[in-house]
Design an enzyme around this catalytic site. Structure first.
Site, PDB file in Angstrom:
ATOM      1  N   HIS A 185       0.803  -1.226   0.000  1.00 37.92           N
ATOM      2  CA  HIS A 185       0.000   0.000   0.000  1.00 37.92           C
ATOM      3  C   HIS A 185       0.834   1.273   0.000  1.00 37.92           C
ATOM      4  O   HIS A 185       0.387   2.324  -0.454  1.00 37.92           O
ATOM      5  CB  HIS A 185      -0.971   0.016   1.191  1.00 37.92           C
ATOM      6  CG  HIS A 185      -0.352   0.387   2.505  1.00 37.92           C
ATOM      7  ND1 HIS A 185       0.424  -0.499   3.237  1.00 37.92           N
ATOM      8  CD2 HIS A 185      -0.374   1.543   3.230  1.00 37.92           C
ATOM      9  CE1 HIS A 185       0.833   0.092   4.350  1.00 37.92           C
ATOM     10  NE2 HIS A 185       0.358   1.321   4.368  1.00 37.92           N
ATOM     11  N   ASP A 186       2.062   1.221   0.492  1.00 44.27           N
ATOM     12  CA  ASP A 186       2.886   2.428   0.579  1.00 44.27           C
ATOM     13  C   ASP A 186       4.053   2.434  -0.393  1.00 44.27           C
ATOM     14  O   ASP A 186       5.008   3.185  -0.208  1.00 44.27           O
ATOM     15  CB  ASP A 186       3.439   2.576   2.003  1.00 44.27           C
ATOM     16  CG  ASP A 186       2.564   3.458   2.882  1.00 44.27           C
ATOM     17  OD1 ASP A 186       1.651   4.121   2.346  1.00 44.27           O
ATOM     18  OD2 ASP A 186       2.799   3.495   4.097  1.00 44.27           O
TER      19      ASP A 186
ATOM     20  N   HIS B  98      -6.139   3.801   0.463  1.00 43.39           N
ATOM     21  CA  HIS B  98      -6.025   3.702   1.925  1.00 43.39           C
ATOM     22  C   HIS B  98      -6.034   5.054   2.635  1.00 43.39           C
ATOM     23  O   HIS B  98      -6.144   5.098   3.858  1.00 43.39           O
ATOM     24  CB  HIS B  98      -4.789   2.887   2.333  1.00 43.39           C
ATOM     25  CG  HIS B  98      -3.473   3.566   2.103  1.00 43.39           C
ATOM     26  ND1 HIS B  98      -2.840   3.594   0.880  1.00 43.39           N
ATOM     27  CD2 HIS B  98      -2.658   4.232   2.966  1.00 43.39           C
ATOM     28  CE1 HIS B  98      -1.699   4.246   0.994  1.00 43.39           C
ATOM     29  NE2 HIS B  98      -1.564   4.641   2.242  1.00 43.39           N
ATOM     30  N   HIS B  99      -5.941   6.156   1.894  1.00 44.94           N
ATOM     31  CA  HIS B  99      -6.071   7.482   2.514  1.00 44.94           C
ATOM     32  C   HIS B  99      -7.366   8.188   2.095  1.00 44.94           C
ATOM     33  O   HIS B  99      -7.544   9.366   2.413  1.00 44.94           O
ATOM     34  CB  HIS B  99      -4.867   8.362   2.175  1.00 44.94           C
ATOM     35  CG  HIS B  99      -3.674   8.102   3.043  1.00 44.94           C
ATOM     36  ND1 HIS B  99      -3.646   8.438   4.378  1.00 44.94           N
ATOM     37  CD2 HIS B  99      -2.482   7.526   2.766  1.00 44.94           C
ATOM     38  CE1 HIS B  99      -2.466   8.084   4.892  1.00 44.94           C
ATOM     39  NE2 HIS B  99      -1.750   7.522   3.933  1.00 44.94           N
TER      40      HIS B  99
ATOM     41  N   LYS C 277       5.658   5.676  -1.492  1.00 43.25           N
ATOM     42  CA  LYS C 277       6.503   6.483  -0.595  1.00 43.25           C
ATOM     43  C   LYS C 277       7.981   6.389  -0.945  1.00 43.25           C
ATOM     44  O   LYS C 277       8.778   7.208  -0.480  1.00 43.25           O
ATOM     45  CB  LYS C 277       6.288   6.051   0.860  1.00 43.25           C
ATOM     46  CG  LYS C 277       5.056   6.675   1.485  1.00 43.25           C
ATOM     47  CD  LYS C 277       4.990   6.450   2.977  1.00 43.25           C
ATOM     48  CE  LYS C 277       3.793   7.192   3.574  1.00 43.25           C
ATOM     49  NZ  LYS C 277       3.640   6.918   5.025  1.00 43.25           N
TER      50      LYS C 277
ATOM     51  N   HIS D 225       1.958  10.083  -2.703  1.00 38.65           N
ATOM     52  CA  HIS D 225       2.424   8.695  -2.639  1.00 38.65           C
ATOM     53  C   HIS D 225       1.328   7.686  -2.977  1.00 38.65           C
ATOM     54  O   HIS D 225       1.605   6.600  -3.476  1.00 38.65           O
ATOM     55  CB  HIS D 225       3.047   8.382  -1.264  1.00 38.65           C
ATOM     56  CG  HIS D 225       2.080   7.968  -0.203  1.00 38.65           C
ATOM     57  ND1 HIS D 225       1.445   8.881   0.618  1.00 38.65           N
ATOM     58  CD2 HIS D 225       1.636   6.740   0.188  1.00 38.65           C
ATOM     59  CE1 HIS D 225       0.664   8.224   1.462  1.00 38.65           C
ATOM     60  NE2 HIS D 225       0.756   6.925   1.228  1.00 38.65           N
TER      61      HIS D 225
ATOM     62  N   ASP E 108      -3.999   1.021   8.774  1.00 40.57           N
ATOM     63  CA  ASP E 108      -2.909   1.970   8.521  1.00 40.57           C
ATOM     64  C   ASP E 108      -2.851   3.041   9.602  1.00 40.57           C
ATOM     65  O   ASP E 108      -1.780   3.354  10.145  1.00 40.57           O
ATOM     66  CB  ASP E 108      -3.110   2.610   7.144  1.00 40.57           C
ATOM     67  CG  ASP E 108      -2.039   3.633   6.813  1.00 40.57           C
ATOM     68  OD1 ASP E 108      -0.868   3.248   6.699  1.00 40.57           O
ATOM     69  OD2 ASP E 108      -2.399   4.818   6.668  1.00 40.57           O
TER      70      ASP E 108
END
Length: 423
Positions: free
Chosen positions: A284-285, A337-338, A288, A313, A366
């Site tokens: 998921h990241d 996810h954000h 980044k 990201h 998260d």
């Protein structure tokens, strides 16, 4: 181009390893920031030189794909920049060892482990290492190709990339002085035959290089389609690259994946969905990797300009994952996810109806794990304080209340997962 994603009743879905390797190259490319496509260029250079050396097709392909991922042990931009400062960079062995460990633990990619471990070892020392002759050859060629790209960057500076052809004789002279010591002398002569031709440099285009990855003759090592279990293993490899970028995000991806899987099981996701949400949590990241280190590690509040980089990201995650999972739920769940139920999230301001349950689960996992982990601007919160903040987010219709209720009903297990030391 054939479809990357295929559904099967017995395995759920599978992906093509060639595209997965290109995803790794893209992820590692994000680390460089100011030196984009280094892995692509090393892969191309090694491939062209291996061809010139008359190596078998299988060995040529292996060189190409090893070149794509040769810097998988580098996760911080500063470390990447140090590799571009001198012909024999100080401390290069550290990222070679990290890359070796990561690949060795990933069965699908384990065949690359020894080559990556020794890709900065001088030829005069490499000949004495206890690895196969083919592994020595490929490691030596990667080292030479990597240093050719170092010289390319050194000579063109901030000029247009085509102007490297004005310096090709100097690049050849540089590597010839190291023949027999840093580099294998036969490989040096083959490489010089390449770099003295303008066409070699002009063909070093990213689209062309990526097309090469998909045009090789069939080889079961790369044409195999990965099962979901194997993809989970590969996603873990990626997660470790992401989590190593900052000491403040160490093992974050793995713990978010573990939490998401736990909550998904409790909320009656199917076994296939549970496996998929675990993969989505691991990756998921990935975006980044493109976020500047100084922003990720900043101790004070972020400026509005810096927060823009943070928000990006999620889009970078989606763009990278779409290379392997076009129109996949895994890609969508990871990228969302954000997003927040009230439309205040990012990057697409989705509202509740557009946010699927697995995305809501990953969002809760998260936030909870991040609050329970040290960050540069604060220490880890207690579970009590973390829950106070998260309940407020539920009250404001940002996080899903049912997912939050599931977390609260299993708070001891969730705390243990969020703070555990991963293997």
């Amino acid at each position: 181009m054939t479809a990357l994603l295929k559904t099967h009743e017995d395995t759920g879905f599978q992906i093509d390893l060639r595209h997965a390797m290109l995803l790794f190259a893209k992820a590692l490319d994000y680390v460089g920031i100011d030196d984009l496509y280094h892995g692509h260029r090393v892969a191309y250079t090694a491939y062209k030189c291996a061809e010139r050396l008359g190596w078998p097709e299988k060995k040529v392909q292996f060189c190409f794909f090893a070149g794509l991922i040769h810097d998988c042990g580098v996760s911080q931009s500063q470390e990447h920049l140090l590799l571009l400062k001198e012909m024999v960079p100080q401390g290069a062995e550290a990222h070679c060892e990290r890359g070796y460990e990561a690949l060795y633990q990933c069965g699908v990619l384990a065949s690359f482990a020894n080559v990556i471990r020794y890709h900065h070892t001088p030829w005069e020392h490499l000949v004495h290492e206890s690895i196969t002759d083919d592994e020595k050859d490929v490691a030596a060629l990667l080292f030479l190709s990597d240093r050719v790209d170092y010289l390319r960057a050194k000579y063109i500076g901030n000029c247009h990339e085509n102007l490297v052809t004005l310096h090709q004789s100097y690049i050849a002279e540089n590597i010839r002085t190291q023949a027999g010591f840093l580099f294998n002398d036969v490989m040096v002569e083959a490489m010089c035959g390449l770099i003295l031709k303008e066409g070699f440099w002009f063909s070093m285009e990213t689209d062309h290089i990526e097309s090469l990855a998909l045009s090789f003759d069939n080889d079961p090592n790369y044409d195999q389609l990965l099962t979901l279990d194997e993809m989970t293993e590969v996603a873990m490899f990626l997660a470790k690259i992401v989590d190593a970028k900052s000491p403040f995000t160490y093992q974050h991806s793995q713990k978010v994946a573990d939490l998401s899987l736990f909550l998904g099981e409790k909320m009656d996701l199917s076994e296939r969905e549970q496996a998929m949400i675990y993969v989505a949590g691991l990756v998921h990241d990935i975006g980044k990797l493109k976020t500047p280190d100084e922003i990720l590690n900043k101790k004070g509040p972020l400026t509005s300009e810096e927060f823009v980089h943070i928000k990006r990201h999620t889009t970078d995650t989606e763009l990278a994952l779409n290379k392997v999972f076009p129109d996949s739920k895994i890609c969508r769940w990871a990228a969302d996810h954000h997003e927040r139920l009230d439309g205040s999230g990012y990057p697409n301001r989705k509202i509740a109806e557009a946010i699927e349950l697995p995305s809501r689960i990953i969002a809760v996992a998260d936030v909870f794990q991040a609050l329970m982990q040290n960050r540069p601007y604060r220490s880890a919160l207690s579970s009590e304080n973390a829950l106070i903040l998260m309940k407020e987010m539920v009250f404001k219709n940002k996080l899903d209340g049912e997912v939050m209720a599931c977390l609260l009903s299993n708070i001891d297990e969730c705390c243990a997962i969020a703070t555990a030391k991963c293997q």
